[in-house]
Scaffold this motif. Structure first.
Motif, PDB file in Angstrom:
ATOM      1  N   LEU A 181      47.721  21.628  40.470  1.00 27.70           N
ATOM      2  CA  LEU A 181      48.241  22.957  40.313  1.00 27.70           C
ATOM      3  C   LEU A 181      49.032  22.940  39.187  1.00 27.70           C
ATOM      4  O   LEU A 181      49.407  21.978  38.592  1.00 27.70           O
ATOM      5  N   SER A 182      49.252  24.276  38.414  1.00 25.30           N
ATOM      6  CA  SER A 182      50.122  24.397  36.957  1.00 25.30           C
ATOM      7  C   SER A 182      51.518  24.787  37.575  1.00 25.30           C
ATOM      8  O   SER A 182      51.624  25.840  38.210  1.00 25.30           O
ATOM      9  N   HIS A 183      52.551  24.004  37.004  1.00 21.34           N
ATOM     10  CA  HIS A 183      53.806  24.503  37.428  1.00 21.34           C
ATOM     11  C   HIS A 183      54.575  24.440  36.093  1.00 21.34           C
ATOM     12  O   HIS A 183      55.012  23.430  35.641  1.00 21.34           O
ATOM     13  N   SER A 184      54.355  25.613  35.271  1.00 27.72           N
ATOM     14  CA  SER A 184      55.080  25.772  33.955  1.00 27.72           C
ATOM     15  C   SER A 184      54.399  24.664  32.914  1.00 27.72           C
ATOM     16  O   SER A 184      55.082  24.077  32.180  1.00 27.72           O
ATOM     17  N   ASN A 185      52.999  24.688  33.136  1.00 23.72           N
ATOM     18  CA  ASN A 185      52.135  23.602  32.322  1.00 23.72           C
ATOM     19  C   ASN A 185      52.478  22.299  32.681  1.00 23.72           C
ATOM     20  O   ASN A 185      52.113  21.252  32.102  1.00 23.72           O
ATOM     21  N   TYR A 186      52.944  22.010  33.699  1.00 24.98           N
ATOM     22  CA  TYR A 186      53.408  20.765  34.222  1.00 24.98           C
ATOM     23  C   TYR A 186      52.634  20.532  35.582  1.00 24.98           C
ATOM     24  O   TYR A 186      52.522  21.511  36.169  1.00 24.98           O
ATOM     25  N   GLU A 187      51.811  19.326  35.713  1.00 26.27           N
ATOM     26  CA  GLU A 187      50.796  19.384  36.876  1.00 26.27           C
ATOM     27  C   GLU A 187      51.818  18.928  38.144  1.00 26.27           C
ATOM     28  O   GLU A 187      52.540  18.360  38.345  1.00 26.27           O
ATOM     29  N   SER A 188      51.501  19.979  39.320  1.00 25.13           N
ATOM     30  CA  SER A 188      51.993  19.912  40.531  1.00 25.13           C
ATOM     31  C   SER A 188      50.727  19.745  41.369  1.00 25.13           C
ATOM     32  O   SER A 188      49.418  19.471  41.066  1.00 25.13           O
ATOM     33  N   ASP A 209      48.541  31.893  38.811  1.00 25.32           N
ATOM     34  CA  ASP A 209      47.336  31.665  37.751  1.00 25.32           C
ATOM     35  C   ASP A 209      47.368  32.499  36.478  1.00 25.32           C
ATOM     36  O   ASP A 209      47.129  32.066  35.416  1.00 25.32           O
ATOM     37  N   GLN A 210      47.676  33.834  36.700  1.00 17.25           N
ATOM     38  CA  GLN A 210      47.619  34.819  35.491  1.00 17.25           C
ATOM     39  C   GLN A 210      48.808  34.456  34.516  1.00 17.25           C
ATOM     40  O   GLN A 210      48.481  34.573  33.460  1.00 17.25           O
ATOM     41  N   VAL A 211      49.970  33.997  34.871  1.00 14.89           N
ATOM     42  CA  VAL A 211      50.904  33.704  34.221  1.00 14.89           C
ATOM     43  C   VAL A 211      50.889  32.367  33.325  1.00 14.89           C
ATOM     44  O   VAL A 211      51.148  32.162  32.516  1.00 14.89           O
ATOM     45  N   GLU A 212      50.391  31.299  34.338  1.00 16.97           N
ATOM     46  CA  GLU A 212      50.098  30.250  33.852  1.00 16.97           C
ATOM     47  C   GLU A 212      48.712  29.836  32.928  1.00 16.97           C
ATOM     48  O   GLU A 212      48.545  28.662  32.691  1.00 16.97           O
ATOM     49  N   ASN A 213      47.945  30.687  33.004  1.00 18.23           N
ATOM     50  CA  ASN A 213      46.739  30.686  32.426  1.00 18.23           C
ATOM     51  C   ASN A 213      45.934  29.604  33.008  1.00 18.23           C
ATOM     52  O   ASN A 213      45.414  28.700  32.336  1.00 18.23           O
ATOM     53  N   SER A 214      46.145  29.566  34.268  1.00 16.68           N
ATOM     54  CA  SER A 214      45.485  28.482  34.956  1.00 16.68           C
ATOM     55  C   SER A 214      44.319  28.940  36.072  1.00 16.68           C
ATOM     56  O   SER A 214      44.257  30.034  36.293  1.00 16.68           O
ATOM     57  N   LYS A 215      43.582  28.234  36.620  1.00 17.23           N
ATOM     58  CA  LYS A 215      42.945  28.543  37.895  1.00 17.23           C
ATOM     59  C   LYS A 215      43.163  27.734  38.939  1.00 17.23           C
ATOM     60  O   LYS A 215      42.338  27.372  39.918  1.00 17.23           O
ATOM     61  N   LYS A 246      62.391  38.961  39.198  1.00 16.75           N
ATOM     62  CA  LYS A 246      62.368  38.010  38.132  1.00 16.75           C
ATOM     63  C   LYS A 246      61.079  38.512  37.340  1.00 16.75           C
ATOM     64  O   LYS A 246      60.073  38.408  37.805  1.00 16.75           O
ATOM     65  N   GLU A 247      61.578  38.374  35.842  1.00 16.89           N
ATOM     66  CA  GLU A 247      60.332  38.612  34.918  1.00 16.89           C
ATOM     67  C   GLU A 247      59.566  37.429  34.851  1.00 16.89           C
ATOM     68  O   GLU A 247      59.881  36.379  35.326  1.00 16.89           O
ATOM     69  N   ASP A 248      58.164  37.770  34.609  1.00 13.41           N
ATOM     70  CA  ASP A 248      57.220  36.461  34.469  1.00 13.41           C
ATOM     71  C   ASP A 248      57.569  35.671  33.397  1.00 13.41           C
ATOM     72  O   ASP A 248      57.212  34.336  33.657  1.00 13.41           O
ATOM     73  N   LYS A 249      58.146  35.993  32.343  1.00 16.04           N
ATOM     74  CA  LYS A 249      58.634  34.836  31.310  1.00 16.04           C
ATOM     75  C   LYS A 249      59.686  34.076  31.926  1.00 16.04           C
ATOM     76  O   LYS A 249      59.871  33.079  31.274  1.00 16.04           O
ATOM     77  N   LEU A 251      59.978  32.855  35.153  1.00 16.51           N
ATOM     78  CA  LEU A 251      59.412  32.153  36.513  1.00 16.51           C
ATOM     79  C   LEU A 251      59.267  30.774  36.219  1.00 16.51           C
ATOM     80  O   LEU A 251      59.590  30.017  37.346  1.00 16.51           O
ATOM     81  N   PHE A 252      58.914  30.259  35.047  1.00 16.97           N
ATOM     82  CA  PHE A 252      58.963  28.698  34.759  1.00 16.97           C
ATOM     83  C   PHE A 252      58.105  28.041  35.993  1.00 16.97           C
ATOM     84  O   PHE A 252      58.446  26.839  36.431  1.00 16.97           O
ATOM     85  N   GLY A 253      56.731  28.560  36.361  1.00 15.24           N
ATOM     86  CA  GLY A 253      56.022  28.131  37.109  1.00 15.24           C
ATOM     87  C   GLY A 253      56.378  28.253  38.645  1.00 15.24           C
ATOM     88  O   GLY A 253      55.984  27.143  39.592  1.00 15.24           O
ATOM     89  N   HIS A 254      56.815  29.349  38.983  1.00 14.45           N
ATOM     90  CA  HIS A 254      57.014  29.672  40.296  1.00 14.45           C
ATOM     91  C   HIS A 254      56.514  31.164  40.927  1.00 14.45           C
ATOM     92  O   HIS A 254      56.214  31.616  39.773  1.00 14.45           O
ATOM     93  N   LEU A 255      56.564  31.093  42.267  1.00 18.78           N
ATOM     94  CA  LEU A 255      55.971  32.372  42.642  1.00 18.78           C
ATOM     95  C   LEU A 255      57.194  33.279  43.201  1.00 18.78           C
ATOM     96  O   LEU A 255      58.135  32.844  43.459  1.00 18.78           O
ATOM     97  N   THR A 256      56.860  34.650  43.468  1.00 21.21           N
ATOM     98  CA  THR A 256      57.748  35.727  43.999  1.00 21.21           C
ATOM     99  C   THR A 256      57.047  36.365  44.908  1.00 21.21           C
ATOM    100  O   THR A 256      55.627  36.226  45.047  1.00 21.21           O
ATOM    101  N   PRO A 257      57.528  37.116  45.837  1.00 16.30           N
ATOM    102  CA  PRO A 257      56.614  37.960  46.920  1.00 16.30           C
ATOM    103  C   PRO A 257      55.529  38.778  46.358  1.00 16.30           C
ATOM    104  O   PRO A 257      54.377  39.031  46.824  1.00 16.30           O
ATOM    105  N   LYS A 258      56.057  39.572  45.030  1.00 11.21           N
ATOM    106  CA  LYS A 258      54.823  40.069  44.564  1.00 11.21           C
ATOM    107  C   LYS A 258      53.687  39.382  44.133  1.00 11.21           C
ATOM    108  O   LYS A 258      52.717  39.745  44.220  1.00 11.21           O
TER     109      LYS A 258
END
Length: 325
Positions: A181-188, A209-215, A246-249, A251-258
């Motif tokens: 997984l991607s956690h603010s460009n760090y591997e989780s 994924d959309q914020v992290e540019n990850s799949k 919380k704004e997407d910028k 989040l630093f690799g975290h999720l929200t309800p949205k």
């Protein structure tokens, strides 16, 4: 007749054997306040041994679960020199599944290591390297591992997991398959636990994924989708660190309800329309707020329950709580 009744009782017991998982919350929060951070125990309900899912908190969580009588089925010898907390910690936890090397996911493991017994630490290569090079290195902490710098105390054996490969968890009936997984460009890591053909998915810290540019999330959903279709996935444990303000910028690799709602849209693509109804979803890693009259747990809970698009069954466990699936 007695023999017949005994045989029938044995058969009925075997038929009625309850498969599934028990999950005990050692730490439910995502940091800020120590003593209740990112840690869970999981076991096959048919045995007594656990593995830990992350270890930000260990000992305080065991104490809390004992106070709530959530280890009531475990066998603790009367003649042991250890307290109930000590015995469960030393003898009933057989290993640690660490999703990534951030402090709030390993601090309980590190601080309690001086009283621990020989165990395995499981993780992806990036996680093992962090522990080996930056934690158990005689600078931050003595080297309790079997690899790394200086004298090796050999208390912990590093078990490097490979993405998508199944691994038996020593001392238990459980198996695990890890996914990156991607956690603010760090591997989780997402750990997919298997028990007698049933599954539970545990997500470490992860951003959209959309914020992290990850799949990363989507790749895990491709695996979970068929399991949901076949009614084999018992639960998903996934984080919501902040509320949706919380704004997407930030989040630093975290999720929200949205973002959970958005990501479940992708999951449903692989599991089938309407298939998420009733799915057990355990919310983890809620970051407490230090502001006056600002209860982050209640805000996140309210958002998820009021906007439950897919009609999943949400859980918001607190320290010491036990859940069975």
């Amino acid at each position: 007749m007695k023999k017949l009744l005994s045989a029938l009782f044995l058969i009925s017991s075997l038929v009625g054997y309850a498969k599934g998982f028990q999950v005990i919350t050692l730490g439910s929060d995502g940091g800020v306040i120590d003593g209740n951070i990112s840690g869970y125990l999981i076991r096959d309900k048919g045995e007594e041994n656990f593995v830990a899912l992350d270890a930000g908190t260990v000992i305080p969580g065991i104490k809390s679960a004992l106070e709530k009588n959530n280890f009531s089925g475990l066998s603790i010898p009367k003649d042991t020199e250890w307290s109930d907390t000590g015995y469960i910690f030393r003898e009933k936890i057989k290993g640690y599944l660490i999703s990534h090397g951030h402090l709030d996911h390993i601090s309980g493991l590190v601080i309690s290591s001086t009283e621990d017994t020989k165990k395995d630490i499981y993780g992806l290569k990036s996680t093992i390297e962090t522990l080996k090079n930056n934690v158990f290195n005689w600078k931050l902490w003595p080297n309790f591992g079997n690899e790394g710098e200086g004298f090796k105390l050999n208390q912990y054996t590093y078990q490097e997991l490979k993405i998508s490969e199944i691994k038996n968890l020593n001392g238990t009936n459980l198996k695990v398959t890890p996914f990156s997984l991607s956690h603010s460009n760090y591997e989780s890591t997402m750990f997919l636990l298997e028990n007698n053909g049933e599954y539970l998915a545990y997500y470490g810290d992860v951003g959209p994924d959309q914020v992290e540019n990850s799949k990363g999330l989507e790749e895990t959903f491709k695996v979970l989708g068929p399991l949901i279709k076949e009614k084999k996935l018992k639960a998903i444990m996934i984080e919501s660190s902040f509320d949706s303000s919380k704004e997407d910028k930030s989040l630093f690799g975290h999720l929200t309800p949205k973002w959970i709602d958005e990501e479940f849209k992708v999951l449903e693509k692989y599991s089938g329309e309407g298939s998420l109804k009733g799915l057990n979803v355990i919310i983890t890693h809620i970051k407490p707020s230090l502001k006056k009259n600002d209860n982050m747990r209640e805000k996140i809970k309210k958002e998820l329950l009021e906007n439950n698009t897919y009609d999943v069954k949400y859980y918001f466990p607190v320290q010491g709580e036990s859940l069975e699936f």
